[in-house]
Design a protein around this motif. Structure first.
Motif, PDB file in Angstrom:
ATOM      1  N   ASN A 210     -10.359  72.704  66.952  1.00 37.26           N
ATOM      2  CA  ASN A 210     -11.604  71.966  67.085  1.00 37.26           C
ATOM      3  C   ASN A 210     -12.817  72.870  67.174  1.00 37.26           C
ATOM      4  O   ASN A 210     -13.920  72.402  67.400  1.00 37.26           O
ATOM      5  CB  ASN A 210     -11.548  71.066  68.325  1.00 37.26           C
ATOM      6  CG  ASN A 210     -10.614  69.890  68.116  1.00 37.26           C
ATOM      7  OD1 ASN A 210     -10.426  69.443  66.990  1.00 37.26           O
ATOM      8  ND2 ASN A 210     -10.018  69.405  69.174  1.00 37.26           N
ATOM      9  N   SER A 211     -12.646  74.172  67.016  1.00 39.78           N
ATOM     10  CA  SER A 211     -13.790  75.077  67.083  1.00 39.78           C
ATOM     11  C   SER A 211     -13.521  76.310  66.243  1.00 39.78           C
ATOM     12  O   SER A 211     -12.363  76.635  65.945  1.00 39.78           O
ATOM     13  CB  SER A 211     -14.059  75.487  68.534  1.00 39.78           C
ATOM     14  OG  SER A 211     -13.032  76.342  69.006  1.00 39.78           O
ATOM     15  N   VAL A 212     -14.601  76.995  65.876  1.00 37.08           N
ATOM     16  CA  VAL A 212     -14.469  78.248  65.130  1.00 37.08           C
ATOM     17  C   VAL A 212     -13.738  79.271  65.997  1.00 37.08           C
ATOM     18  O   VAL A 212     -12.925  80.052  65.501  1.00 37.08           O
ATOM     19  CB  VAL A 212     -15.855  78.772  64.723  1.00 37.08           C
ATOM     20  CG1 VAL A 212     -15.732  80.114  64.018  1.00 37.08           C
ATOM     21  CG2 VAL A 212     -16.551  77.773  63.808  1.00 37.08           C
ATOM     22  N   ARG A 213     -14.024  79.263  67.282  1.00 37.31           N
ATOM     23  CA  ARG A 213     -13.385  80.227  68.185  1.00 37.31           C
ATOM     24  C   ARG A 213     -11.861  80.076  68.160  1.00 37.31           C
ATOM     25  O   ARG A 213     -11.125  81.067  68.129  1.00 37.31           O
ATOM     26  CB  ARG A 213     -13.900  80.064  69.605  1.00 37.31           C
ATOM     27  CG  ARG A 213     -13.240  81.028  70.604  1.00 37.31           C
ATOM     28  CD  ARG A 213     -13.846  80.935  71.994  1.00 37.31           C
ATOM     29  NE  ARG A 213     -13.131  81.749  72.951  1.00 37.31           N
ATOM     30  CZ  ARG A 213     -13.254  83.059  73.056  1.00 37.31           C
ATOM     31  NH1 ARG A 213     -14.082  83.698  72.250  1.00 37.31           N
ATOM     32  NH2 ARG A 213     -12.575  83.743  73.940  1.00 37.31           N
ATOM     33  N   ASP A 214     -11.376  78.826  68.164  1.00 34.39           N
ATOM     34  CA  ASP A 214      -9.935  78.603  68.105  1.00 34.39           C
ATOM     35  C   ASP A 214      -9.340  79.234  66.858  1.00 34.39           C
ATOM     36  O   ASP A 214      -8.266  79.846  66.900  1.00 34.39           O
ATOM     37  CB  ASP A 214      -9.628  77.101  68.101  1.00 34.39           C
ATOM     38  CG  ASP A 214      -9.878  76.450  69.445  1.00 34.39           C
ATOM     39  OD1 ASP A 214      -9.962  77.181  70.450  1.00 34.39           O
ATOM     40  OD2 ASP A 214     -10.003  75.215  69.485  1.00 34.39           O
ATOM     41  N   ILE A 215     -10.038  79.080  65.737  1.00 35.75           N
ATOM     42  CA  ILE A 215      -9.544  79.640  64.479  1.00 35.75           C
ATOM     43  C   ILE A 215      -9.543  81.161  64.524  1.00 35.75           C
ATOM     44  O   ILE A 215      -8.593  81.814  64.084  1.00 35.75           O
ATOM     45  CB  ILE A 215     -10.402  79.129  63.303  1.00 35.75           C
ATOM     46  CG1 ILE A 215     -10.226  77.616  63.155  1.00 35.75           C
ATOM     47  CG2 ILE A 215     -10.026  79.830  62.002  1.00 35.75           C
ATOM     48  CD1 ILE A 215     -11.123  76.992  62.123  1.00 35.75           C
TER      49      ILE A 215
END
Length: 221
Positions: free
Chosen positions: A149-154
């Motif tokens: 759900n976020s760029v950080r997770d990716i």
């Protein structure tokens, strides 16, 4: 993708969302360029917790980076997983223009969790005991998608979390290597990726751009 075509695909998203029901999430990803995209429409997004502001998954980025759409019109029946363990059976249709250029992705994700437990209960009544994972085992499809759900997770799925420990001080070469991996995975195609990568690596955005330029020069050499 032209505005008129986007509007037609939006109708398809909402149509399938209502037709298939609340256990199906339908998403239209619009590619505005080779580097950027956005969610044009989403139906039943509460299943994955995503909305119009969320980025492409790392899986989708890899499909684009690996140009899978040149060989296939769509892929179906692969497993998608959320960080909380929820599972989907997912499919992706590659949307291409008349020249074969990829312009979007139409994704359908089926929430199988409730059916896993129903199946287990039915088997239990028949005194047939199987591990829960066996009920949804995927033996033929090599694709697995992790929903973020976020760029950080990716970014964190790409970078080894050990490297981001406060006790580890990354050298410049290590930072460049990480930027290179992220670039190869297509992470910088996501809007806001530079800001998130800078925060994750605790470096400035200018440094990210500088390292990214070094990576691109290396590729062109």
């Amino acid at each position: 993708m032209e505005k008129e075509i986007i509007e037609q695909y939006k109708k398809i998203v909402y149509y399938f969302g209502e037709l298939l029901g609340p256990t199906y999430e339908v998403i239209l990803h619009v590619l505005t360029s080779e580097k950027e995209s956005y969610i044009g429409a989403i139906a039943n997004g509460e299943l994955s917790g995503r909305s119009l502001t969320n980025p492409l998954t790392d899986f989708a980025l890899n499909l684009i980076e690996d140009k899978v759409y040149l060989e296939k019109e769509f892929i179906t029946g692969y497993k998608g997983t959320m960080s909380n363990g929820k599972e989907f059976r997912s499919s992706t249709l590659f949307i291409k223009d008349s020249d074969g250029k990829l312009t979007g992705l139409l994704c359908i994700n089926f929430d199988i969790d409730q059916y896993k437990y129903i199946a287990k209960d039915i088997l239990g009544l028949a005194q047939i005991i199987l591990p829960l994972n066996d009920l949804t085992a995927e033996h033929t499809n090599p694709y697995i998608e992790n929903f973020s759900n976020s760029v950080r997770d990716i970014v964190l799925t790409v970078i080894d979390s050990k490297l981001l420990s406060p006790d580890v001080k990354l050298s410049q070469n290590q930072k460049i290597e990480i930027i290179e991996i992220l670039e190869e995975k297509g992470v910088f195609q996501i809007k806001g990726a530079v800001v998130e990568v800078a925060a994750t690596l605790t470096i400035s955005e200018a440094s990210v751009y500088r390292y990214l330029q070094a990576v691109m020069r290396k590729k062109e050499a």
